[in-house]
Design a protein around this motif. Structure first.
Motif, PDB file in Angstrom:
ATOM      1  N   SER A  64       9.181  10.395  -7.299  1.00 45.12           N
ATOM      2  CA  SER A  64      10.025  11.466  -7.838  1.00 45.12           C
ATOM      3  C   SER A  64      10.463  12.465  -6.776  1.00 45.12           C
ATOM      4  N   LEU A  65       9.726  12.578  -5.676  1.00 42.56           N
ATOM      5  CA  LEU A  65      10.078  13.548  -4.639  1.00 42.56           C
ATOM      6  C   LEU A  65      10.965  12.956  -3.553  1.00 42.56           C
ATOM      7  N   LEU A  66      11.096  11.652  -3.530  1.00 45.09           N
ATOM      8  CA  LEU A  66      11.881  10.993  -2.491  1.00 45.09           C
ATOM      9  C   LEU A  66      13.369  11.302  -2.689  1.00 45.09           C
ATOM     10  N   TYR A  67      13.994  11.887  -1.673  1.00 47.98           N
ATOM     11  CA  TYR A  67      15.422  12.203  -1.826  1.00 47.98           C
ATOM     12  C   TYR A  67      16.262  11.710  -0.646  1.00 47.98           C
ATOM     13  N   ASP A  68      15.629  11.080   0.334  1.00 47.24           N
ATOM     14  CA  ASP A  68      16.400  10.534   1.458  1.00 47.24           C
ATOM     15  C   ASP A  68      15.734   9.227   1.885  1.00 47.24           C
ATOM     16  N   LEU A  69      16.417   8.096   1.614  1.00 46.66           N
ATOM     17  CA  LEU A  69      15.851   6.781   1.868  1.00 46.66           C
ATOM     18  C   LEU A  69      16.867   5.962   2.660  1.00 46.66           C
ATOM     19  N   ASN A  70      16.464   5.562   3.851  1.00 47.35           N
ATOM     20  CA  ASN A  70      17.364   4.771   4.710  1.00 47.35           C
ATOM     21  C   ASN A  70      16.698   3.443   5.049  1.00 47.35           C
ATOM     22  N   LEU A  71      17.227   2.361   4.441  1.00 45.61           N
ATOM     23  CA  LEU A  71      16.715   1.000   4.676  1.00 45.61           C
ATOM     24  C   LEU A  71      17.768   0.134   5.358  1.00 45.61           C
ATOM     25  N   SER A 118       0.821  -1.217   0.000  1.00 40.80           N
ATOM     26  CA  SER A 118       0.000   0.000   0.000  1.00 40.80           C
ATOM     27  C   SER A 118       0.850   1.259   0.000  1.00 40.80           C
ATOM     28  N   PHE A 119       2.137   1.141   0.324  1.00 42.28           N
ATOM     29  CA  PHE A 119       3.017   2.309   0.345  1.00 42.28           C
ATOM     30  C   PHE A 119       3.207   2.904  -1.050  1.00 42.28           C
ATOM     31  N   GLU A 120       2.830   2.142  -2.102  1.00 42.29           N
ATOM     32  CA  GLU A 120       2.985   2.672  -3.452  1.00 42.29           C
ATOM     33  C   GLU A 120       2.114   3.901  -3.682  1.00 42.29           C
ATOM     34  N   LYS A 121       1.153   4.165  -2.775  1.00 39.61           N
ATOM     35  CA  LYS A 121       0.304   5.351  -2.880  1.00 39.61           C
ATOM     36  C   LYS A 121       0.967   6.591  -2.274  1.00 39.61           C
ATOM     37  N   LEU A 122       2.080   6.407  -1.571  1.00 37.52           N
ATOM     38  CA  LEU A 122       2.731   7.531  -0.886  1.00 37.52           C
ATOM     39  C   LEU A 122       3.659   8.277  -1.845  1.00 37.52           C
ATOM     40  N   VAL A 123       3.123   8.752  -2.931  1.00 33.95           N
ATOM     41  CA  VAL A 123       3.949   9.338  -3.990  1.00 33.95           C
ATOM     42  C   VAL A 123       4.518  10.704  -3.610  1.00 33.95           C
ATOM     43  N   GLY A 124       4.012  11.316  -2.566  1.00 36.37           N
ATOM     44  CA  GLY A 124       4.511  12.635  -2.162  1.00 36.37           C
ATOM     45  C   GLY A 124       5.562  12.575  -1.084  1.00 36.37           C
ATOM     46  N   ILE A 125       6.025  11.385  -0.737  1.00 38.25           N
ATOM     47  CA  ILE A 125       6.959  11.282   0.385  1.00 38.25           C
ATOM     48  C   ILE A 125       8.339  11.794  -0.015  1.00 38.25           C
ATOM     49  N   TRP A 126       8.980  12.499   0.908  1.00 39.43           N
ATOM     50  CA  TRP A 126      10.311  13.056   0.692  1.00 39.43           C
ATOM     51  C   TRP A 126      11.381  12.265   1.449  1.00 39.43           C
ATOM     52  N   ASN A 127      11.022  11.860   2.642  1.00 35.94           N
ATOM     53  CA  ASN A 127      12.011  11.247   3.523  1.00 35.94           C
ATOM     54  C   ASN A 127      11.422   9.981   4.142  1.00 35.94           C
ATOM     55  N   MET A 128      12.160   8.861   4.058  1.00 34.93           N
ATOM     56  CA  MET A 128      11.705   7.613   4.665  1.00 34.93           C
ATOM     57  C   MET A 128      12.895   6.956   5.352  1.00 34.93           C
ATOM     58  N   ASP A 129      12.776   6.750   6.633  1.00 36.32           N
ATOM     59  CA  ASP A 129      13.825   6.089   7.412  1.00 36.32           C
ATOM     60  C   ASP A 129      13.190   4.969   8.231  1.00 36.32           C
ATOM     61  N   ILE A 130      13.419   3.711   7.788  1.00 27.24           N
ATOM     62  CA  ILE A 130      12.915   2.546   8.516  1.00 27.24           C
ATOM     63  C   ILE A 130      14.082   1.631   8.857  1.00 27.24           C
ATOM     64  N   SER A 131      15.231   2.233   9.070  1.00 25.17           N
ATOM     65  CA  SER A 131      16.449   1.475   9.361  1.00 25.17           C
ATOM     66  C   SER A 131      16.426   0.895  10.771  1.00 25.17           C
ATOM     67  N   GLN A 132      17.350  -0.048  11.000  1.00 27.65           N
ATOM     68  CA  GLN A 132      17.564  -0.658  12.313  1.00 27.65           C
ATOM     69  C   GLN A 132      16.280  -1.261  12.884  1.00 27.65           C
ATOM     70  N   ASN A 133      15.664  -2.129  12.073  1.00 29.92           N
ATOM     71  CA  ASN A 133      14.540  -2.947  12.495  1.00 29.92           C
ATOM     72  C   ASN A 133      14.838  -4.386  12.066  1.00 29.92           C
ATOM     73  N   ASN A 134      13.810  -5.215  11.981  1.00 31.07           N
ATOM     74  CA  ASN A 134      13.983  -6.597  11.528  1.00 31.07           C
ATOM     75  C   ASN A 134      13.123  -6.867  10.299  1.00 31.07           C
ATOM     76  N   LEU A 135      13.049  -5.891   9.403  1.00 29.37           N
ATOM     77  CA  LEU A 135      12.213  -6.012   8.221  1.00 29.37           C
ATOM     78  C   LEU A 135      12.837  -6.975   7.209  1.00 29.37           C
ATOM     79  N   THR A 136      11.967  -7.633   6.452  1.00 27.35           N
ATOM     80  CA  THR A 136      12.423  -8.640   5.491  1.00 27.35           C
ATOM     81  C   THR A 136      11.763  -8.418   4.140  1.00 27.35           C
TER      82      THR A 136
END
Length: 993
Positions: free
Chosen positions: A569-576, A540-558
């Motif tokens: 196109s607006l995303l410029y800081d992504l921390n996975l 469902s995150f594919e609808k978040l087209v206006g997001i600029w910053n996403m930080d979901i680091s240091q978890n147990n995601l798979t």
């Protein structure tokens, strides 16, 4: 005898007949004189259509003209002119002095310029002269002292300079003197104290010096004195202390010294005392138990020490008490909690310790309680919401409070701002749903818990909440980071459909990321790092087209990294980073820029191309083997071909340069200015002494000096003609400065186009010397300058930004031929003694010609365009034509630097990010963490200013510095937006300093 009697009667009759014949003519002449005086006055003016339309030569009855009032009955003479706030510009004509019956001249809030005519002193009936809020210059005419009936003199908000004429004290009827916000200097006239009817003196925001006259408090009518923001020294005179009528005393922001006199606290009339931001020392005077009328007491920002006197509790009428930013120690006296009228108590930024007396929390009259940045301890009372029923602002951040947030706070129905960040609070977050006026809640950096997260559903009920950190009825910002929250993130979070910023990092959250979060399509920043989250990134995150910053680091995601992230196109800081993602890293979009994507610590990932230590996927490895020979060939051939093309291009370029005729440059009309010689310059600078050197650049060096033809010091810019481009820079700057004129553009005094002692060409420009140097030295002061108080207030930063915006708007949109500055940066913004900003250095400036005349200016090419790294718009690097939008970009970077206090070339931006990206990542919910800390001295300032001033300014800076030129606003829009911010702050009485 009879004949004599008849003769006498005849003579009398003849005289009377003549008088009755002449009198109507004289009255008619006076009437016509007034009409002609009004028409003469109008001839110097311009304004919006219709404002002066009735002032027509065809109209004989001028008493019906707009803004004109006449006496009644006949003879009808002009007694008042009221044209306030009509948008009129022009100068005040001396013809106005012919209106000899004039009693009121009201021209405030327009754009009148020039000087105040000295002939106004001929208006013997004038009792109200209001020329405030214009652009008047020059001195206050001493002839105004002849206006013997004058009661109100208001010349505030202009550019008037010089000293205040002592002769004004001859106007014995004067009641109100308002001269604030000008450039007045010198001392306050001692004779002002001799004005018997004086009620109000406002001289704030000038550059007055010396002591406050000892006579000033002598008038028995004096009720209001405001001398704020000058350079006054000495102590508070005894006459003001003993005044039997004074009610308001404002001495904020001067350099007054000594201890605060005890008589101020025993006055039977004073209701308002503002002494903040001076150099007072010692402790706060103890006061008597006699009830006093004092209502407002501001002593913040001095050097007061000691403890808070318990005797302040005797001020039974006190409404506001501000002791912020001193060195007060010890505990808060219980007596402060026994002032029944107290509405504001500000003790921010001191060294107070111990528990807060229960009496403080029982002050039912309190509307604002601020005690942030101390070392206060203890728990908040469990009945807090009942004991402070009128509380609107509660600021307790940066202390050592512990225990739970009282659930009773939900009964404080007027609560708007709750700042509790950075304490040791524990327990569950209350249900805030009943607080319909709540706007701001800061709870981060505590030890709060939330098992069922029921409080989230309460937030949408808060009709005004803007922060937890909600515009309208919906939450926009939720910051609960750095707490002890545990359990899963509830699906209800998806109901916050207007959520823009969500920060729940550094907690103990577990379970999956709820797919309902994808319904928050307005989301711009998502921070969930440092938790125990599992599962994959929801589709469902594919609808978040206006997001600029996403930080979901240091978890147990798979799972795999979704391909749709590369479409944002607006995303410029992504921390996975530091999860358990696996599979192939997407290749497009943001993943092309390794500097803004963090994916380390995911051992199952592979990449199609080399990407920061991530191993290549097997498919890509095989593909590399199949094309190994092709790659080797390309590695050899491409460099050879490229070098050949470059060499041929250089050869063709120099051949053309040699063959073509040197283009004709625009000539500087040196006859516009009085030319001076090399010898004049050498003498003025003490033979170019290094002691006089105040700046240098690639084209020129700037010296401070004294010219014989100029009374004040000047700045002399001497061009290094041996440097390529310096001669053209001289011509460009000279050509520019003779074609433009604006109050925020540096003004040229004279020039030198001569030869030096060796016979070599010598070029120099002479400007007004700016006592406060350039903006760069204020934004980035050296340690010794910082210790001397060289710090810009928020108000000064707003004004400087507005000055520069006005200047660029003029260059782009109001010049006959639009002009592009091309090198806007802090070192090219000069500041005068009143911190008014002036744009300087037009050596790279370019006029914008239309297509028919473009061949006249070869500078439209970028071949030789230079600028300053960090401020050059990105499109110039792609050899796009220069445009006004390039200046807009530079202004955006400049504005961000003014607010953040960091240069775009600082080491922390090298390679990994830019100033724009750095600020964008913190905007808006974490902006207080990146702004220049010298601006935000306490949480009260943050509360008042952050939402209404700083965040809007940062938003403008970000909009101006976006990469695409067509997405940037015009400077006219920018200037209007900043002006609205300034006016809004002023109208809301927001404290900006």
């Amino acid at each position: 005898m009879a004949c004599l009697g008849v003769l006498s009667s005849g003579i009398v009759w003849l005289c009377l007949s003549i008088i009755f014949m002449i009198l109507p003519i004289a009255i008619s002449d006076e009437h016509e004189n007034d009409r002609q005086a009004l028409l003469c006055f109008k001839s110097q003016l311009s304004g919006p259509p219709g404002v002066l339309a009735s002032w027509s030569n065809a109209s004989q009855e001028f008493c019906n003209w707009h803004g004109v009032t006449c006496s009644t009955p006949s003879p009808r003479r002009v007694t008042a002119i009221d044209l306030a706030s009509e948008g009129i510009s022009g100068s005040i004509s001396p013809c106005i002095a012919n209106l000899t019956s004039l009693t009121m001249l009201q021209l405030s809030n327009n754009s009148f310029n020039g000087s105040i005519p000295s002939v106004l002193g001929l208006l013997g009936q004038l009792n109200n002269l209001n020329l405030s809020m214009n652009s008047l210059e020059g001195n206050i005419p001493s002839e105004l002292s002849s206006c013997s009936q004058l009661e109100i003199l208001d010349l505030s908000n202009n550019f008037i300079q010089g000293e205040i004429p002592a002769s004004l004290s001859q106007c014995n009827r004067l009641k109100k003197i308002h001269l604030s916000k000008n450039k007045l200097q010198g001392r306050i006239p001692y004779a002002f104290g001799n004005l018997p009817k004086l009620e109000k003196v406002v001289l704030a925001s000038n550059r007055l010096t010396g002591d406050i006259p000892a006579s000033l408090g002598s008038s028995l009518s004096l009720t209001y004195v405001n001398l704020e923001s000058n350079a006054l020294t000495g102590s508070i005179p005894q006459s003001l202390l003993n005044s039997s009528s004074l009610k308001v005393l404002v001495l904020t922001r001067n350099t007054l010294t000594g201890e605060i006199p005890k008589p101020l606290f025993t006055s039977s009339t004073l209701t308002d005392i503002y002494l903040d931001e001076n150099n007072f020392v010692g402790s706060i005077p103890h006061v008597t138990a006699t009830p006093l009328p004092l209502q407002y007491l501001y002593l913040g920002g001095n050097k007061l020490s000691g403890t808070i006197p318990s005797s302040l509790g005797n001020l039974s009428s006190l409404l506001d008490l501000s002791l912020t930013r001193n060195n007060l120690t010890g505990s808060i006296p219980d007596s402060l909690g026994h002032i029944p009228t107290l509405e504001l108590l500000n003790l921010n930024v001191n060294k107070l310790t111990g528990h807060v007396p229960s009496s403080i929390f029982n002050l039912s009259s309190l509307k604002s309680l601020a005690m942030a940045n101390n070392s206060l301890t203890g728990e908040l009372p469990s009945n807090l919401g009942y004991t402070l029923p009128n509380i609107k602002t509660l600021i307790l951040s940066n202390n050592r409070f512990k225990g739970p947030i009282p659930p009773t706070l939900v009964n404080a129905s007027n609560l708007k701002s709750l700042y509790l960040r950075n304490n040791s609070l524990t327990g569950l977050i209350p249900f805030f749903g009943s607080l319909l006026n709540l706007e701001e809640v800061m709870l981060s950096y505590n030890k709060l818990e939330a098992a069922d997260w029921s409080f989230i559903s309460s937030l949408s009920n808060c009709s005004k909440l803007t922060k937890l950190l909600i515009d309208g009825n919906n939450l926009k910002e939720l910051d609960l980071s750095h707490n002890y929250l545990f359990g899963g993130i509830p699906e209800e979070v998806g109901n916050l459909i207007n959520l823009k910023n969500l920060s729940i990092s550094n907690n103990r959250l577990s379970g999956n990321i709820p797919s309902s979060l994808g319904k928050c399509v307005a989301l711009e920043s998502l921070e969930m790092q440092s938790n125990l989250l599992v599962g994959s990134i929801p589709k469902s995150f594919e609808k978040l087209v206006g997001i600029w910053n996403m930080d979901i680091s240091q978890n147990n995601l798979t799972g795999k990294i979704p391909d749709f992230l590369s479409n944002f196109s607006l995303l410029y800081d992504l921390n996975l980073s530091f999860n358990n993602f696996e599979g192939e890293v997407p290749a497009g979009g943001i993943f092309r820029n390794a500097s803004v994507v963090s994916i380390e610590g995911n051992n199952g990932l592979c990449a199609r191309t080399s990407m920061g230590g991530i191993p290549l996927c097997s498919v890509q490895v095989h593909r590399n083997r199949r094309h190994k020979s092709l790659v080797l060939v390309l590695m050899i051939v491409i460099p050879i071909v490229s070098i050949t093309i470059i060499l041929l291009s250089f050869a063709a370029f120099f051949w053309r340069k040699r063959m073509q005729v040197t283009p004709k440059l625009p000539q500087c009309n040196e006859h516009v200015f009085k030319n001076i010689t090399y010898e004049n310059i050498a003498k003025a600078t003490n033979k170019f002494s290094s002691d006089n050197l105040i700046g240098s650049g690639s084209f020129a060096m700037v010296y401070k000096g004294n010219l014989e033809l100029q009374e004040d010091e000047v700045a002399i810019k001497i061009f290094n003609l041996g440097t390529y481009g310096a001669h053209r820079g001289f011509i460009a700057e000279c050509e520019t400065l003779r074609n433009v004129r604006h109050r925020n553009l540096v003004k040229i005094i004279t020039l030198c186009s001569s030869v030096d002692a060796t016979g070599a060409d010598f070029k120099a420009l002479v400007f007004q010397y700016m006592q406060n140097g350039n903006l760069d030295t204020w934004l980035h002061p050296k340690s010794q300058e910082l210790s001397q108080g060289k710090v810009l207030t928020i108000s000064q930063r707003v004004n400087i930004a507005l000055d520069v915006a006005f200047a660029l708007d003029y260059l782009h949109n109001q010049c006959a031929t639009p002009l592009i500055h091309c090198d806007l940066k802090p070192s090219n913004i000069l500041l005068d003694l009143d911190m008014v900003a002036y744009v300087s250095d037009f050596g790279l400036a370019r006029f914008v010609y239309n297509r028919l005349t473009a061949h006249e200016d070869t500078s439209t090419s970028l071949a030789c365009l230079k600028g300053s790294i960090g401020y050059i718009p990105p499109e110039y690097g792609m050899r796009k034509d220069i445009s006004t939008k390039g200046d807009v970009y530079s202004f955006g970077i400049l504005l961000l630097e003014i607010i953040i206090g960091s240069r775009p070339t600082d080491e922390k931006f090298n390679g990994s990010t830019t100033l724009h990206e750095f600020v964008h990542g913190a905007f808006p919910n974490n902006i207080y963490e990146v702004v220049d800390p010298t601006m935000l001295q306490n949480d009260l300032v943050a509360t008042d200013v952050m939402e209404n001033c700083i965040i809007p300014l940062v938003k403008i800076g970000l909009c101006c510095s976006v990469p695409l030129p067509n997405e940037r606003p015009e400077m006219g829009q920018v200037a209007t937006m900043i002006l609205e911010i300034k006016h809004a702050a002023s109208n809301r009485h927001v404290r900006l300093s």
